[in-house]
Design a protein around this motif. Structure first.
Motif, short mmCIF file in Angstrom:
data_model
loop_
_atom_site.label_atom_id
_atom_site.label_comp_id
_atom_site.label_asym_id
_atom_site.label_seq_id
_atom_site.Cartn_x
_atom_site.Cartn_y
_atom_site.Cartn_z
N SER A 110 -47.36 -78.62 -4.69
CA SER A 110 -48.62 -79.06 -5.29
C SER A 110 -49.45 -77.91 -5.83
O SER A 110 -49.48 -76.82 -5.24
CB SER A 110 -49.47 -79.82 -4.25
N LYS A 128 -52.68 -86.18 -2.86
CA LYS A 128 -52.77 -86.70 -4.22
C LYS A 128 -51.43 -86.56 -4.94
O LYS A 128 -50.97 -87.49 -5.63
CB LYS A 128 -53.87 -85.96 -4.98
N ASN A 129 -50.79 -85.41 -4.80
CA ASN A 129 -49.50 -85.18 -5.44
C ASN A 129 -48.46 -86.18 -4.95
O ASN A 129 -47.66 -86.70 -5.74
CB ASN A 129 -49.03 -83.75 -5.14
N ASN A 165 -57.55 -77.70 -19.75
CA ASN A 165 -58.06 -77.28 -18.44
C ASN A 165 -59.23 -76.34 -18.64
O ASN A 165 -59.17 -75.43 -19.48
CB ASN A 165 -56.98 -76.61 -17.60
N HIS A 172 -60.73 -82.53 -8.66
CA HIS A 172 -60.38 -83.81 -9.27
C HIS A 172 -61.62 -84.67 -9.38
O HIS A 172 -62.41 -84.77 -8.45
CB HIS A 172 -59.31 -84.54 -8.45
N GLY A 178 -57.39 -82.44 -5.93
CA GLY A 178 -56.00 -82.88 -6.00
C GLY A 178 -55.14 -81.88 -5.27
O GLY A 178 -55.06 -80.72 -5.67
N HIS A 199 -45.93 -81.70 -10.45
CA HIS A 199 -46.57 -82.14 -11.68
C HIS A 199 -46.12 -81.20 -12.79
O HIS A 199 -46.27 -79.99 -12.66
CB HIS A 199 -48.09 -82.06 -11.49
N TYR A 257 -60.79 -80.08 -12.81
CA TYR A 257 -60.26 -81.44 -12.97
C TYR A 257 -58.74 -81.44 -12.89
O TYR A 257 -58.08 -80.40 -12.85
CB TYR A 257 -60.71 -82.03 -14.31
N CYS A 258 -58.17 -82.64 -12.91
CA CYS A 258 -56.74 -82.85 -12.71
C CYS A 258 -55.89 -82.22 -13.81
O CYS A 258 -56.32 -82.11 -14.96
CB CYS A 258 -56.49 -84.36 -12.65
N ASP A 259 -54.66 -81.88 -13.47
CA ASP A 259 -53.70 -81.38 -14.45
C ASP A 259 -53.24 -82.47 -15.41
O ASP A 259 -52.50 -82.19 -16.37
CB ASP A 259 -52.47 -80.79 -13.75
N CYS A 260 -53.64 -83.71 -15.17
CA CYS A 260 -53.32 -84.81 -16.08
C CYS A 260 -54.16 -84.74 -17.36
O CYS A 260 -53.86 -85.42 -18.33
CB CYS A 260 -53.55 -86.15 -15.40
N LYS A 279 -56.35 -78.14 -6.87
CA LYS A 279 -57.43 -77.99 -7.84
C LYS A 279 -58.46 -79.09 -7.61
O LYS A 279 -58.29 -79.93 -6.74
CB LYS A 279 -56.90 -78.06 -9.28
#
Length: 371
Positions: free
Chosen positions: A154, A169-170, A288, A159, A165, A47, A281-284, A157
């Motif tokens: 990956s 997930k990755n 953060n 999610h 995640g 990611h 939460y996600c790196d998306c 973390k």
């Protein structure tokens, strides 16, 4: 069946050593050299971080892995697929710009970067899922399936939908094309935000089933004709075509496991997970929050299920950082484990259980420390 081997190293280093050489030592000890890399294309799935987020893995870690692959005779490239949602990685051009902004390029990583599902997220390969209960044919970014060998790198973390995640997930969500991501998130079909639609008819041009219809120069999706492929989402220039998000979190986790199987089935694969900067939460996210536990270490295994479970159990053994979202919720939420407390509606165990069920790994593991 004997327990899967999961290799682990902490983050302590002495003079003359560093975390990058320690990561290389970890993956070599874990057996990456048993793979025949000679002259073969190697996808390293990671990611690149949504712009504004600083919890993603630094490019230095990717270079450490790519250098080992090259040392073993392989031809590595870093890869990810475009996102379903609006953001900095929804098409290949924005995605590469975001990767560059976050420090990823051929110099910093020692290899090239390819966005696996192409310019608009529509370059996919349909991959059968043997024994799939939810997915019969996964939509995987083509460049990932073109590779001879697959490696996942990956960032572990929390999610908000899957609990955490990690490796599954990755791989599963991350390797899905935009249409594949929609399939994992939804049992339904896309719809159009009329306020955003400009009536350009790009959705109609790409649809093979005549589902996009127009009224007063605005598109809408005829769900009687729509097959849910999601290609209209990828081509819309205004992000007016939106996916449904109606699957339960448990079903989402099961679909992610089945997509993971589509990616790794039938070819050499190896997995690395770094349990550092464990954000809730996600790196998306384009931000953060503070880490919820102290940094743990680096893990590697040939078994993605055992690897995720080992990382989850390692996180749950850590003390809670008080000035964090987990620290806040510990004061008000009943505590089952760290991930459930952060996101109470999630059930990360479902991904582990389904991964075992479909044969991509096992829960029994032996944790082996590497100095």
């Amino acid at each position: 069946m004997s327990a899967s081997k999961v290799y682990y190293t902490d983050l302590r280093v002495k003079n003359g050593d560093n975390l990058l050489t320690k990561l290389q030592r970890l993956i070599k000890t874990a057996g990456i050299g048993a793979i025949d890399f000679g002259g073969k294309y190697v996808a390293i799935k990671m990611h690149f971080g949504e712009p504004g987020n600083l919890a993603f893995l630094r490019p230095n870690y990717a270079k450490a892995v790519a250098d080992v692959v090259k040392e073993l005779g392989g031809k590595p490239f870093l890869t990810d697929c475009n996102t379903l949602y609006v953001g900095g990685r929804k098409n290949a051009l924005d995605h590469l710009d975001s990767a560059s902004l976050n420090g990823f390029n051929s110099i910093t990583t020692g290899c090239q970067i390819l966005i696996a599902d192409g310019l608009k997220g529509t370059d996919e390969e349909l991959v059968p899922v043997a024994g799939g209960e939810y997915v019969k044919e996964a939509k995987i970014g083509r460049a990932i399936m073109d590779a001879d060998i697959f490696i996942s790198l990956s960032h572990f973390k929390g999610h908000e939908a899957t609990g955490f995640g990690g490796t599954l997930k990755n791989i599963g969500m991350g390797c899905g094309s935009r249409a594949g991501k929609m399939e994992m998130h939804s049992a339904g079909k896309p719809h159009v935000d009329q306020d955003l639609c400009i009536g350009c008819k790009q959705c109609a041009k790409i649809c093979a089933h005549g589902a996009p219809q127009f009224e007063d120069k605005k598109a809408f999706i005829d769900h009687n004709k729509c097959v849910g492929c999601g290609r209209c989402i990828g081509v819309c220039p205004k992000d007016a075509v939106l996916p449904a998000s109606d699957e339960s979190n448990d079903t989402l986790n099961c679909k992610i496991a089945e997509y993971t199987k589509a990616v790794i089935d039938g070819r050499p694969n190896f997995h690395i997970s770094l349990v550092i900067d464990v954000s809730p939460y996600c790196d998306c996210h384009a931000e953060n929050d503070a880490a919820i536990v102290p940094n743990v270490g680096m893990f590697a295994s040939f078994d993605p299920v055992a690897l995720d479970l080992a990382c989850a159990e390692a996180v749950n053994k850590q003390p809670v950082i008080k000035n964090s979202l987990l620290g806040d919720k510990m004061e008000t939420e009943p505590h089952h484990d760290h991930f459930h407390t952060v996101s109470p509606e999630t059930n990360w165990e479902s991904s582990i259980e389904h991964g075992v069920k479909i044969g991509i790994g096992q829960k029994e593991y032996e944790l082996i420390q590497v100095k």
